[in-house]
Design a protein around this motif. Structure first.
Motif, PDB file in Angstrom:
ATOM      1  N   ARG A  61       4.217   7.956  -5.408  1.00 55.90           N
ATOM      2  CA  ARG A  61       3.112   7.326  -3.881  1.00 55.90           C
ATOM      3  C   ARG A  61       2.260   8.355  -3.428  1.00 55.90           C
ATOM      4  O   ARG A  61       2.593   9.519  -3.331  1.00 55.90           O
ATOM      5  CB  ARG A  61       4.174   6.987  -2.943  1.00 55.90           C
ATOM      6  CG  ARG A  61       3.605   6.033  -1.857  1.00 55.90           C
ATOM      7  CD  ARG A  61       4.378   5.811  -0.629  1.00 55.90           C
ATOM      8  NE  ARG A  61       4.816   6.904   0.072  1.00 55.90           N
ATOM      9  CZ  ARG A  61       5.648   6.838   1.097  1.00 55.90           C
ATOM     10  NH1 ARG A  61       6.078   5.478   1.305  1.00 55.90           N
ATOM     11  NH2 ARG A  61       5.877   7.903   1.613  1.00 55.90           N
ATOM     12  N   TYR A 111      -7.801   7.472  -6.259  1.00 53.26           N
ATOM     13  CA  TYR A 111      -6.213   7.185  -6.134  1.00 53.26           C
ATOM     14  C   TYR A 111      -6.037   7.480  -4.724  1.00 53.26           C
ATOM     15  O   TYR A 111      -6.280   8.149  -4.035  1.00 53.26           O
ATOM     16  CB  TYR A 111      -5.435   7.975  -6.860  1.00 53.26           C
ATOM     17  CG  TYR A 111      -5.791   8.209  -8.308  1.00 53.26           C
ATOM     18  CD1 TYR A 111      -5.650   6.844  -8.930  1.00 53.26           C
ATOM     19  CD2 TYR A 111      -5.794   9.145  -8.908  1.00 53.26           C
ATOM     20  CE1 TYR A 111      -5.886   6.763 -10.533  1.00 53.26           C
ATOM     21  CE2 TYR A 111      -6.289   9.245 -10.597  1.00 53.26           C
ATOM     22  CZ  TYR A 111      -6.192   8.050 -11.011  1.00 53.26           C
ATOM     23  OH  TYR A 111      -6.577   8.033 -12.351  1.00 53.26           O
ATOM     24  N   ASN A 112      -5.516   6.193  -4.078  1.00 53.15           N
ATOM     25  CA  ASN A 112      -5.084   6.307  -2.720  1.00 53.15           C
ATOM     26  C   ASN A 112      -3.780   5.710  -2.390  1.00 53.15           C
ATOM     27  O   ASN A 112      -3.157   5.066  -3.343  1.00 53.15           O
ATOM     28  CB  ASN A 112      -6.282   5.469  -1.781  1.00 53.15           C
ATOM     29  CG  ASN A 112      -6.623   4.294  -2.273  1.00 53.15           C
ATOM     30  OD1 ASN A 112      -5.918   3.476  -2.409  1.00 53.15           O
ATOM     31  ND2 ASN A 112      -8.009   3.992  -2.673  1.00 53.15           N
ATOM     32  N   THR A 113      -3.330   5.593  -1.050  1.00 50.51           N
ATOM     33  CA  THR A 113      -2.205   4.800  -0.598  1.00 50.51           C
ATOM     34  C   THR A 113      -2.204   3.469  -1.098  1.00 50.51           C
ATOM     35  O   THR A 113      -1.114   2.835  -1.221  1.00 50.51           O
ATOM     36  CB  THR A 113      -1.991   4.854   0.825  1.00 50.51           C
ATOM     37  OG1 THR A 113      -3.224   4.179   1.468  1.00 50.51           O
ATOM     38  CG2 THR A 113      -1.659   6.448   1.322  1.00 50.51           C
ATOM     39  N   GLU A 114      -3.261   2.628  -1.348  1.00 48.68           N
ATOM     40  CA  GLU A 114      -3.324   1.265  -1.888  1.00 48.68           C
ATOM     41  C   GLU A 114      -3.127   1.082  -3.388  1.00 48.68           C
ATOM     42  O   GLU A 114      -2.288   0.406  -3.835  1.00 48.68           O
ATOM     43  CB  GLU A 114      -4.404   0.744  -1.261  1.00 48.68           C
ATOM     44  CG  GLU A 114      -4.686   0.724   0.123  1.00 48.68           C
ATOM     45  CD  GLU A 114      -3.752  -0.131   0.662  1.00 48.68           C
ATOM     46  OE1 GLU A 114      -3.282  -1.229   0.302  1.00 48.68           O
ATOM     47  OE2 GLU A 114      -3.376   0.305   1.963  1.00 48.68           O
ATOM     48  N   THR A 115      -3.880   2.150  -4.067  1.00 51.57           N
ATOM     49  CA  THR A 115      -3.877   1.993  -5.531  1.00 51.57           C
ATOM     50  C   THR A 115      -2.704   2.614  -6.241  1.00 51.57           C
ATOM     51  O   THR A 115      -2.324   2.270  -7.014  1.00 51.57           O
ATOM     52  CB  THR A 115      -5.235   2.634  -6.301  1.00 51.57           C
ATOM     53  OG1 THR A 115      -5.141   4.009  -5.755  1.00 51.57           O
ATOM     54  CG2 THR A 115      -6.502   1.939  -5.376  1.00 51.57           C
ATOM     55  N   GLY A 116      -2.358   3.791  -5.489  1.00 50.96           N
ATOM     56  CA  GLY A 116      -1.265   4.698  -6.014  1.00 50.96           C
ATOM     57  C   GLY A 116      -1.828   5.316  -7.295  1.00 50.96           C
ATOM     58  O   GLY A 116      -2.889   5.228  -7.381  1.00 50.96           O
ATOM     59  N   SER A 148      -0.902   9.530   2.477  1.00 46.60           N
ATOM     60  CA  SER A 148      -2.278   9.669   3.401  1.00 46.60           C
ATOM     61  C   SER A 148      -2.730  10.942   3.701  1.00 46.60           C
ATOM     62  O   SER A 148      -2.027  11.815   3.694  1.00 46.60           O
ATOM     63  CB  SER A 148      -2.067   8.799   4.552  1.00 46.60           C
ATOM     64  OG  SER A 148      -0.742   9.276   5.457  1.00 46.60           O
TER      65      SER A 148
END
Length: 240
Positions: free
Chosen positions: A71, A26-31, A74
């Motif tokens: 959210r 899970y990252n800032t793009e996928t949430g 990062s």
């Protein structure tokens, strides 16, 4: 009772989601999945999910705001001094690089802590260092002796003996990363008596009230560990 069960479930979910964020699942793009999705995936209540979200937010891994949802933050916003975050990082694939950064932090703190301990001369605190050293030396004499715990205690005792409250508050952070670091450096050195001797030199300088020597001996010991980690990194990169 239900509250305790929820909290235990929340801790388990926090652990799973925390690790997943650290490794990039899970990252800032996928949430993150929605609350409803997390309830379904883990088979837990919304209350338990919200507890987990609060824990992850406190660690800087996620943020949760009204109308914005959950959210993923990062990496620069993660609380690396949180022992759970540090543990997850050390368990992830780039752990050697994390260890290198950790050793850089140690170089900034522990030599100064050793110097302060020598200057302060708190005999009760120095006796704690000696107690840990004695256990290390005893383990070094035994073929199956384990130095791990007394080694951790040695470094923690020096932070305490420094008399600097900020240094001592870092003890859990230092212990968590040292736990992993020692597993890399001790086998590389391969000689428990030599390791105990290095720690004795640090202790002796502190007990003798020699701040400069205490600082230098601690610096030498950490520099040596850094050399082992850097060699492991170089070998790993060469093999890729």
């Amino acid at each position: 009772m239900a509250r305790l069960e929820n909290l235990n479930l929340s801790q388990q979910v926090t652990n799973e989601l925390g690790k997943a964020i650290i490794v990039g699942d899970y990252n800032t793009e996928t949430g993150l999945p929605t609350e409803a999705q997390l309830c379904e995936v883990y088979g837990i209540s919304r209350t338990a999910v919200r507890e987990a979200v609060k824990m992850l937010a406190a660690k800087g891994l996620i943020s949760s705001r009204p109308r914005q949802g959950i959210r993923v933050e990062s990496a620069e916003n993660w609380n690396l001094y949180d022992t759970s975050v540090l543990k997850w990082l050390l368990e992830s694939s780039p752990s050697l690089y994390v260890l290198k950064e950790f050793l850089q932090v140690r170089l900034a703190i522990e030599p100064q802590a050793a110097a302060l301990a020598a200057r302060k001369g708190d005999q009760a605190a120095i006796a704690e260092i000696k107690m840990a050293l004695d256990k290390m030396q005893a383990a070094a004499e035994e073929p199956e002796g384990v130095m791990h715990e007394p080694d951790l205690a040695f470094h923690t005792a020096i932070l305490h003996a420094s008399g600097n409250r900020f240094f001592y508050q870092l003890r859990d952070f230092i212990r968590t990363a040292l736990h992993v670091s020692i597993q890399h450096t001790t086998p590389a050195k391969g000689n428990k008596k030599a390791i105990a001797e290095e720690h004795f030199k640090v202790y002796n300088a502190i007990a003798s009230g020699d701040p400069e020597r205490a600082k230098n001996m601690m610096t030498y010991m950490i520099d040596e560990a850094m050399a082992f980690i850097e060699k492991e990194i170089a070998d790993k990169e060469a093999a890729q």
